[in-house]
Scaffold this motif. Structure first.
Motif, PDB file in Angstrom:
ATOM      1  N   ALA A 363     -12.722  -8.098 -10.627  1.00 50.11           N
ATOM      2  CA  ALA A 363     -11.886  -9.255 -10.275  1.00 50.11           C
ATOM      3  C   ALA A 363     -12.539 -10.085  -9.184  1.00 50.11           C
ATOM      4  O   ALA A 363     -12.507 -11.317  -9.210  1.00 50.11           O
ATOM      5  CB  ALA A 363     -10.498  -8.767  -9.827  1.00 50.11           C
ATOM      6  N   SER A 388      -8.803  -6.600 -18.824  1.00 53.67           N
ATOM      7  CA  SER A 388      -7.432  -6.438 -19.315  1.00 53.67           C
ATOM      8  C   SER A 388      -7.285  -5.138 -20.104  1.00 53.67           C
ATOM      9  O   SER A 388      -6.319  -4.391 -19.932  1.00 53.67           O
ATOM     10  CB  SER A 388      -7.055  -7.642 -20.184  1.00 53.67           C
ATOM     11  OG  SER A 388      -5.792  -7.458 -20.789  1.00 53.67           O
ATOM     12  N   ALA A 418      -1.278  -6.430 -13.168  1.00 50.94           N
ATOM     13  CA  ALA A 418      -2.681  -6.881 -13.140  1.00 50.94           C
ATOM     14  C   ALA A 418      -3.176  -7.180 -14.544  1.00 50.94           C
ATOM     15  O   ALA A 418      -3.902  -8.157 -14.777  1.00 50.94           O
ATOM     16  CB  ALA A 418      -3.555  -5.816 -12.475  1.00 50.94           C
ATOM     17  N   ALA A 422      -4.524 -10.725 -16.045  1.00 57.15           N
ATOM     18  CA  ALA A 422      -5.801 -10.881 -16.749  1.00 57.15           C
ATOM     19  C   ALA A 422      -5.590 -11.628 -18.064  1.00 57.15           C
ATOM     20  O   ALA A 422      -6.380 -12.529 -18.419  1.00 57.15           O
ATOM     21  CB  ALA A 422      -6.441  -9.513 -17.002  1.00 57.15           C
ATOM     22  N   ILE A 444      -5.337 -10.599  -9.121  1.00 62.38           N
ATOM     23  CA  ILE A 444      -5.731  -9.274  -9.630  1.00 62.38           C
ATOM     24  C   ILE A 444      -6.513  -8.530  -8.551  1.00 62.38           C
ATOM     25  O   ILE A 444      -6.307  -7.336  -8.306  1.00 62.38           O
ATOM     26  CB  ILE A 444      -6.587  -9.412 -10.910  1.00 62.38           C
ATOM     27  CG1 ILE A 444      -5.763 -10.078 -12.034  1.00 62.38           C
ATOM     28  CG2 ILE A 444      -7.108  -8.048 -11.351  1.00 62.38           C
ATOM     29  CD1 ILE A 444      -6.572 -10.403 -13.255  1.00 62.38           C
TER      30      ILE A 444
END
Length: 866
Positions: A363, A388, A418, A422, A444
């Motif tokens: 991230a 993801s 998170a 994504a 994230i």
């Protein structure tokens, strides 16, 4: 003294009584100044009029092609010379240039050959050939012109060389700057990989501990075999087997989840070409990333080791299930399975933390990349998709653990959040909204950073508690079948998710690995190692997908049949349970083999892996001590234009002129003024008589010497005043001290008159010859036009004894600016010469008069000499 003055008055009375004498005297006064003025004016600015020196230029350069562009340096030189007015450049063909230089029409020629540009570019091919510019000069036309034209030719060569150096250095520095920009862009990832390597080193003790446990298990296998043999007598555990049958039914109910895992493996196999491409592009890394590349390989290897551990446990699951189906005699095997499962859970906990760290680094890298203008959004989108997927699998894993421990709700919620961010960032990139995608990636980063900050104190204990409860419950002998039936789906789910996370970790690390540009030959072996590991990974994924495509339907059918058997036929066949003990005996060799392989890995490969990790961290620490990446980036990102200008012209010549003089004519004024004064006195002794024509005995030789000498001195002083005033007001010479220039000139006139008049007065015609000889010696040996150091040894030896030396030097002081120690030295020497020759004339005129007169009378008899 009165007699001397009488002679002086008589001389001027006689002059003014003769018109011819007046004209002649006036001419004698003016002629020396013309000699000085014409020479000074002729040399006023000789190097400012060089445009009249014709130099032929012939260009046959055919040029060369570089990166699809045509370059002709010869044409560039010609265009530059057309703008240059320092010399009279004439542009002709080669044959004409050679012919007309030979004929004397041109002073010199510059010829640029056909291969000039090609040879200039030979530095790019490695086959170096120095380019040539052919300079031809006709030396017999003029003595100075070849020196001037040679300077022009040297300037051309120097200009081309400087421009070439500037161009090459600019390209080189531009490449350095691009490298610096890329290095700065990847700096967060590099730092993240460094941290991962140190984390792996920190985890080595736990890995060694796990390896020791595997080795210990292998040593215990004979005892385990003995216990397995007793399983056949455990028919009293039929109720427990009934519970196991119930668990089989739970497995059947969990088949949709297993099929979901198979679909994910299929997706992973579809991505294998991308993963292979990422691994292959490791060769684009630069030499500067050698230590980081080793760290990345080590991280991948660790993840694969963890994957192997999890896979080993998963392979045992079917056998455990078969034991449960078989019924009695499984308690010891299950306990051993629980021990091995506990060890694998240690790896799972480590992988959960490490994957959160990887997600945080990913991230952070995505956030940094999106902040760069012109970032590759396709590559970033691919990273977001991987991120993801990893977050989703991680969340599933934590959810499975949460079923046994409710303290992980916050952990699972943040992972899910998170993952959703994504997905939103991917959608933002698809919509072209990079700013929103950057904000979501930053969120994230913040979420994963929050998870990492609370991991050790909050989440890690909860994860360990959940995993421990699974393995510890199984180890309780009195409730083993019931517990195993209850926990087996959760265990399988955790193991499947852990396996997927491990594979995702491997995929993510290899994807990061693929981002490094321009790898050098120094890391070729490391690249080959990655490729070999990648093949193993690809084979594993392919085999797994092949299992789901080919064998899973059969396995599914078997599970459904088993469920049907448990529901319909098992009550009837419970009496035949004892016969199933034979099946346990058949499976035991496979279990023994699997444990042996794991033990061999721990005993032989793990120490080597540990040594390599330690070696890599030592080299990384050493490299960090020697190389500061931030300083290296700052060095590479220097200003290209400024630095290339410096490389092409590294030295600036700062010229400081002491006693500046405006032009060459002004600088020549001291010499030609001195020369004109000397010539003026020589004209006087040549045209005027040094003897007084009066009755013999009226005046003494002493009185005649000084009386007529005053007449000569008066005319010489008038000559000098005319010369000096003309230099100042007519020629407008650049003279710093005009008054002192006139006074010094008058002093020189006194000195030269005393010297030359004494020669002629004492020696007659011989004295005139001595004056001419001394003139010739002084012109060449006084250092007036050229430094005395470049003259021959003879002139260097007589230089300190010549009157010209001090006369010219004294006038130069007044022209450029007086340095009194030098001026006083010259005045003292010149005054000494005047006194010396005055004494000489006083002492020797009378004693030598008879001898000189006799010599002169004898010479007159030739009717040629007067």
């Amino acid at each position: 003294m009165a007699k001397i003055w009488e002679i002086y008055k008589v001389d001027w009375i006689r002059i003014f009584h003769s018109k011819a004498a007046v004209v002649l005297i006036i001419a004698l006064m003016v002629l020396p100044s013309l000699y000085a003025w014409f020479n000074i004016k002729a040399l006023w600015d000789p190097y400012g009029n060089t445009s009249g020196l014709h130099v032929a230029v012939a260009n046959d350069d055919t040029g060369f092609t570089f990166r699809g562009e045509s370059v002709n340096i010869g044409n560039q030189v010609v265009e530059t010379l057309k703008k240059d007015k320092k010399l009279g450049w004439v542009f002709v063909d080669h044959a004409t240039a050679e012919k007309e230089v030979r004929q004397g029409k041109y002073y010199a020629s510059i010829y640029i050959p056909r291969n000039f540009s090609k040879n200039m570019a030979s530095i790019l091919t490695g086959d170096l050939v120095k380019p040539e510019i052919i300079y031809t000069v006709n030396d017999k036309i003029n003595a100075i012109a070849p020196k001037i034209t040679s300077k022009g030719a040297s300037t051309i060569a120097s200009s081309v060389s400087s421009q070439f150096i500037e161009t090459v250095s600019q390209e080189l520095l531009s490449a350095f700057k691009e490298t610096g920009v890329e290095l700065e862009k990847e700096l967060p990832t590099i730092r993240g990989m460094e941290n991962k390597l140190y984390d792996i080193q920190a985890a080595i003790p736990k890995m060694n501990e796990f390896g020791s446990q595997i080795i210990s298990l292998n040593k215990s296998m004979p005892a385990i075999q003995e216990k397995v043999k007793k399983v056949t007598g455990y028919t009293e555990y039929i109720p427990a087997i009934d519970e196991l049958g119930a668990n089989v039914l739970k497995v059947r109910d969990a088949l949709p989840e297993i099929e979901n895992a198979g679909e994910k493996i299929a997706v992973l196999e579809d991505r294998l070409p991308d993963i292979q491409q990422a691994a292959n592009s490791v060769n684009s890394l630069t030499n500067d990333f050698d230590s980081i590349h080793q760290s990345l390989n080590a991280a991948i290897s660790e993840a694969k080791k963890a994957s192997e551990v999890i896979n080993q446990v998963q392979k045992i699951l079917p056998e455990v299930e078969e034991l449960m189906e078989a019924g009695s005699g499984y308690t010891s095997v299950v306990k051993e399975f629980a021990n091995q499962l506990s060890a694998s859970f240690d790896v799972i906990e480590q992988m959960i933390q490490r994957n959160v760290q990887i997600a945080h680094t990913s991230a952070k890298t995505i956030t940094s990349s999106l902040s760069v203008s012109g970032a590759d959004t396709d590559a970033i989108r691919s990273q977001l998709i991987s991120l993801s997927t990893m977050l989703g699998t991680q969340a599933q894993l934590v959810e499975g653990i949460k079923s046994t421990n409710g303290n992980l709700s916050e952990f699972a919620q943040k992972l899910t959040k998170a993952q959703n961010l994504a997905q939103s960032a991917i959608q933002s990139l698809d919509n072209g909204d990079v700013t929103t995608a950057q904000t979501q990636a930053s969120q994230i980063q913040a979420l994963t950073e929050d998870l990492l900050s609370g991991y050790e104190d909050t989440f890690k204990p909860a994860i360990e508690q959940g995993l421990t409860s699974l393995s510890s419950d199984i180890d309780k002998t009195d409730q083993v079948l019931q517990t195993l039936n209850e926990q087996l789906p959760a265990i399988k789910s955790i193991l499947v998710n852990a396996g997927e996370i491990t594979n995702s970790t491997i995929t993510t690390l290899e994807k990061y690995e693929a981002a490094f540009p321009e790898i050098g030959s120094s890391i070729e072996k490391a690249s080959e190692a990655i490729q070999s590991n990648m093949d193993t990974f690809i084979n594993g994924v392919t085999l797994a997908n092949d299992f789901f495509e080919t064998k899973y339907p059969q396995a599914k059918e078997s599970i459904e049949q088993g469920s049907a058997f448990i529901e319909n036929e098992w009550p009837k066949l419970s009496k035949e349970l004892a016969s199933s003990a034979e099946l346990i005996d058949e499976r035991m060799p496979g279990i023994e083999k699997a444990v042996g392989i794991a033990a061999d890995l721990a005993a032989n490969d793990l120490p080597l892996f540990t040594a390599k990790i330690n070696e890599a961290t030592e080299k990384l620490t050493e490299a960090k001590g020697e190389i500061n990446l931030e300083e290296l980036i700052q060095f590479l990102r220097l200003d290209v234009q400024t630095d290339s200008d410096f490389l092409s012209n590294p030295i600036h010549l700062k010229e400081v002129t002491e006693y500046p003089i405006a032009n060459y004519g002004s600088a020549s004024t001291p010499f030609y003024t001195t020369l004109a004064i000397w010539v003026g006195v020589v004209l006087l002794v040549s045209m005027l008589s040094v003897d007084v024509h009066m009755p013999e005995g009226k005046w003494t030789a002493f009185q005649v010497y000084f009386g007529r000498g005053l007449t000569f001195l008066t005319i010489a002083l008038i000559q000098t005043v005319i010369i000096a005033l003309g230099d100042i007001f007519l020629l407008k010479a650049d003279i710093a001290e005009r008054g002192k220039f006139i006074l010094f000139s008058l002093l020189i006139a006194v000195v030269f008159t005393a010297l030359i008049y004494t020669f002629v007065s004492v020696f007659g015609n011989i004295g005139k010859g001595l004056a001419i000889i001394l003139l010739v010696l002084q012109v060449a040996g006084s250092g007036s036009n050229f430094p005395i150091e470049v003259s021959s040894s003879f002139f260097q030896h007589i230089y300190p004894f010549l009157p010209f030396t001090y006369a010219v030097k004294l006038l130069r002081e007044s022209v450029g600016g007086i340095y009194w120690p030098t001026a006083i030295q010259c005045i003292v020497v010149l005054s000494g010469i005047t006194v010396l020759f005055g004494l000489f004339g006083t002492l020797f005129k009378k004693p030598l008069a008879r001898i000189v007169n006799k010599f002169n009378e004898d010479a007159k008899k030739s009717k040629i000499i007067h």
